[in-house]
Each structure stands twice: as C-alpha cells, then as structure tokens.
Design a protein around this motif. Structure first.
Motif, PDB file in Angstrom:
ATOM      1  N   LEU A  81      32.921  36.751  40.587  1.00  0.00           N
ATOM      2  CA  LEU A  81      34.302  36.586  41.057  1.00  0.00           C
ATOM      3  C   LEU A  81      34.340  35.658  42.281  1.00  0.00           C
ATOM      4  O   LEU A  81      35.196  34.771  42.373  1.00  0.00           O
ATOM      5  CB  LEU A  81      34.869  37.965  41.395  1.00  0.00           C
ATOM      6  CG  LEU A  81      36.263  38.066  41.994  1.00  0.00           C
ATOM      7  CD1 LEU A  81      37.295  37.458  41.058  1.00  0.00           C
ATOM      8  CD2 LEU A  81      36.612  39.536  42.252  1.00  0.00           C
ATOM      9  N   VAL A  82      33.413  35.862  43.213  1.00  0.00           N
ATOM     10  CA  VAL A  82      33.372  35.015  44.408  1.00  0.00           C
ATOM     11  C   VAL A  82      32.981  33.580  44.035  1.00  0.00           C
ATOM     12  O   VAL A  82      33.562  32.615  44.544  1.00  0.00           O
ATOM     13  CB  VAL A  82      32.398  35.597  45.459  1.00  0.00           C
ATOM     14  CG1 VAL A  82      32.246  34.650  46.637  1.00  0.00           C
ATOM     15  CG2 VAL A  82      32.897  36.963  45.940  1.00  0.00           C
ATOM     16  N   ALA A  83      32.007  33.450  43.125  1.00  0.00           N
ATOM     17  CA  ALA A  83      31.572  32.107  42.730  1.00  0.00           C
ATOM     18  C   ALA A  83      32.712  31.346  42.056  1.00  0.00           C
ATOM     19  O   ALA A  83      32.890  30.143  42.263  1.00  0.00           O
ATOM     20  CB  ALA A  83      30.367  32.207  41.793  1.00  0.00           C
ATOM     21  N   ALA A  84      33.522  32.067  41.265  1.00  0.00           N
ATOM     22  CA  ALA A  84      34.593  31.395  40.511  1.00  0.00           C
ATOM     23  C   ALA A  84      35.832  31.153  41.366  1.00  0.00           C
ATOM     24  O   ALA A  84      36.414  30.061  41.344  1.00  0.00           O
ATOM     25  CB  ALA A  84      34.959  32.240  39.290  1.00  0.00           C
ATOM     26  N   GLY A  85      36.249  32.172  42.123  1.00  0.00           N
ATOM     27  CA  GLY A  85      37.529  32.081  42.826  1.00  0.00           C
ATOM     28  C   GLY A  85      37.414  31.925  44.324  1.00  0.00           C
ATOM     29  O   GLY A  85      38.432  31.802  45.025  1.00  0.00           O
TER      30      GLY A  85
ATOM     31  N   ILE B 288      38.859  39.203  48.326  1.00  0.00           N
ATOM     32  CA  ILE B 288      39.647  39.940  49.326  1.00  0.00           C
ATOM     33  C   ILE B 288      41.038  40.258  48.772  1.00  0.00           C
ATOM     34  O   ILE B 288      41.564  41.359  48.963  1.00  0.00           O
ATOM     35  CB  ILE B 288      39.719  39.144  50.656  1.00  0.00           C
ATOM     36  CG1 ILE B 288      38.314  39.047  51.274  1.00  0.00           C
ATOM     37  CG2 ILE B 288      40.687  39.814  51.633  1.00  0.00           C
ATOM     38  CD1 ILE B 288      38.225  38.202  52.534  1.00  0.00           C
ATOM     39  N   GLU B 289      41.629  39.330  48.025  1.00  0.00           N
ATOM     40  CA  GLU B 289      42.956  39.592  47.445  1.00  0.00           C
ATOM     41  C   GLU B 289      42.895  40.733  46.427  1.00  0.00           C
ATOM     42  O   GLU B 289      43.798  41.573  46.377  1.00  0.00           O
ATOM     43  CB  GLU B 289      43.503  38.320  46.790  1.00  0.00           C
ATOM     44  CG  GLU B 289      44.055  37.344  47.828  1.00  0.00           C
ATOM     45  CD  GLU B 289      44.274  35.945  47.260  1.00  0.00           C
ATOM     46  OE1 GLU B 289      44.216  35.771  46.024  1.00  0.00           O
ATOM     47  OE2 GLU B 289      44.494  35.023  48.089  1.00  0.00           O
ATOM     48  N   ARG B 290      41.825  40.784  45.639  1.00  0.00           N
ATOM     49  CA  ARG B 290      41.677  41.887  44.675  1.00  0.00           C
ATOM     50  C   ARG B 290      41.568  43.224  45.414  1.00  0.00           C
ATOM     51  O   ARG B 290      42.131  44.229  44.978  1.00  0.00           O
ATOM     52  CB  ARG B 290      40.426  41.695  43.811  1.00  0.00           C
ATOM     53  CG  ARG B 290      40.401  40.440  42.978  1.00  0.00           C
ATOM     54  CD  ARG B 290      41.143  40.611  41.671  1.00  0.00           C
ATOM     55  NE  ARG B 290      40.981  39.414  40.861  1.00  0.00           N
ATOM     56  CZ  ARG B 290      40.211  39.339  39.783  1.00  0.00           C
ATOM     57  NH1 ARG B 290      39.549  40.402  39.372  1.00  0.00           N
ATOM     58  NH2 ARG B 290      40.110  38.223  39.100  1.00  0.00           N
TER      59      ARG B 290
END
Ligand code: ZN
Length: 281
Positions: free
Chosen positions: A239-243, A249-251
């Motif tokens: 998730l961090v690598a993609a977004g 943090i938003e999730r």
C-alpha cells in the motif's frame, strides 16, 4: 532512489510527537532514516520543563547527524551518543532520573552501496521488503509481550462495561503494572536518558542488493495491521509502495473514524500521531 515521508498528528489541536527524517549526504550512495515516536507524558510532573517535541527534535536530529557523519559508529553507538547529547542539553534543569522523563521509540536505518543496517527500539516497526517481494517486519516485541500480570489485567479492563467506575479502576491498575516495567529489567525499553538502552535495540544488517525497499512506521501507522487487522505486513508495504505514506495514514484515519469509541478495535488512543518513511534505495 525514491524517498517519501508523511506524518500527521492524531489531534490537530496538539503537537505531533512523532519525528520523521531522511538524510542523503553528498558523498555518494549512502543515506539514513530516523523515525521516533515520542511517549506522551502523564498529566502529573515528569521532572522535565521541556516538551516531548523538544525532546524528539533533539534526539532525532542528533541520531540522524551521527548516523551519516560518523559512519564508523554502529547505529547503537550513534543512538547511545545521541541520548547522551540530549541528556546534556537538560540535565542541569531537569530530573533525568524521573521514570517519565521525555522518551521515544526509535527506528533507524542506514544504507551504503553494499549494506543496509537497521535498529528498532520499542513499538515502532521497520518493514524490510526483500528483492523476492517478501516483507519482513523488524520489531522489538517487549512491549507487546509484557509478563504477568499485564495480559490478565488488560483482559480484565476490556471485559468491564465501558464508562464504568470498575473499568476505570481496573485501567488504573493496568497502567500501574505497565509503568512498573518501563525501562526496567524484564520489561520494555525506550530511548530516554540512559545511553545504555541502545544495547537493548533490535539490530541487523542486510546486503543492499537483497532489499527492494524500507518502510518505517510509528505505531499510529502500524495500527492498520496491528490494531485494525486491515491487512498483512506485505499488504501494508505494498500500500505504501503504491500510494505513498499518505495513503496508509488516510486508511488509518478512516478506520479510526469508523470506531470513535474504540469499541470494535480496543486501543489506547482513538487517533494517534502517525509517521511513515518509505525508502527504495
Ligand atoms: Zn528537560
């Protein structure tokens, strides 16, 4: 090289007690990251006239500077020297022997052309994404695995009705038991005023060619996995690598907003300071 970081306070009205930084000295392929999570002090006196952000800015700044300018020092040696330096900045005005003197969790990593060194102390996490795509969380699990009677006291608190006097009393007893183990043998350790704590950190070295990325998380961000169970460490790193760090943090903020009373997902703070540093060297 891709480097991204984000941090956000849990409460916009209060100072963010997380600290996130990356340094890329001009000397070539090396660099370092430092992420701290300052421990929120109790209401009563903690022996120090300074704030948690005062402490984390100094400790994090010293740790980053020593990591990149003294490559001959190991990361534990750099942490010990940083703790000593911050202590020197306030031992004349403050009682550094107070158990709640300002303190923080620490994640640090330093890379060269050949290797990546890491250090983790207390409950922040470092995710090592290997070249084969697997993700290995580096964790100091002492706080999660506190000895008896802490697990039983925690379970007792959660079994009592929310808002009841019984639950409040049980919670005080639980907190007392945890606090007795803070920076104590058999308990858990944070970077406070004793440089010797650096030897307690979880450390390691990985060939740089074996790593695809590093992701450091304060527990306000790692709660996506550890509290909300929204995904695995692999999914978290992906998730961090993609977004980018903001996406994680938003999730987390969305999950916190769905459970404002901490009923479905018990946790100490409804919203917590969150910091994420992602490096793909
Ligand atoms: Zn102080």
């Amino acid at each position: 090289m891709r480097i991204e970081l984000a941090t956000e306070p849990g409460d916009p009205q209060r100072p963010n007690e997380d600290y996130a930084s990356v340094a890329l000295p001009a000397s070539g392929e090396g660099g370092a990251l430092v992420l701290l999570d300052g421990v929120t002090p109790p209401e009563e006196d903690c022996g120090c006239v300074h704030s948690v952000p005062w402490f984390t800015a100094r400790l994090g700044g010293a740790m980053l500077e020593l990591s990149v300018s003294h490559r001959d020092m190991t990361l534990p040696e750099a942490l010990a020297a940083a703790v000593r330096r911050v202590g020197d900045a306030h031992r004349d005005t403050c009682d550094l022997s107070h158990p709640r003197t300002p303190q923080a969790t620490v994640v640090a990593a330093r890379w060269s052309g050949e290797v990546v060194e890491h250090l983790v102390l207390s409950d922040s996490v470092l995710l090592l994404e290997k070249a084969d795509g697997s993700v290995h969380p580096v964790q100091d699990t002492r706080l999660a695995d506190l000895p008896a009677p802490v697990p039983a006291l925690r379970a007792a608190v959660r079994a009592l009705p929310r808002g009841s006097a019984e639950r409040a009393a049980a919670a005080r007893e639980y907190v007392r038991a945890v606090e007795a183990l803070r920076n104590a043998e058999g308990g858990f350790f944070t970077a406070a005023a004793d440089p010797a704590v650096a030897a307690r950190a979880v450390t390691g070295t990985t060939p740089r060619a074996a790593l695809r990325s590093l992701t450091a998380l304060s527990d306000g961000a790692s709660r996506w996995v550890e509290v909300f169970g929204a995904g695995s460490w692999d999914r978290c790193a992906a998730l961090v690598a993609a977004g980018g760090p903001r996406a994680l943090i938003e999730r987390v903020r969305a999950l916190e907003a769905d459970d404002p009373e901490c009923a479905a997902f018990p946790r100490g703070k409804a919203r917590d300071d969150a910091a994420v540093v992602h490096v793909a060297p």
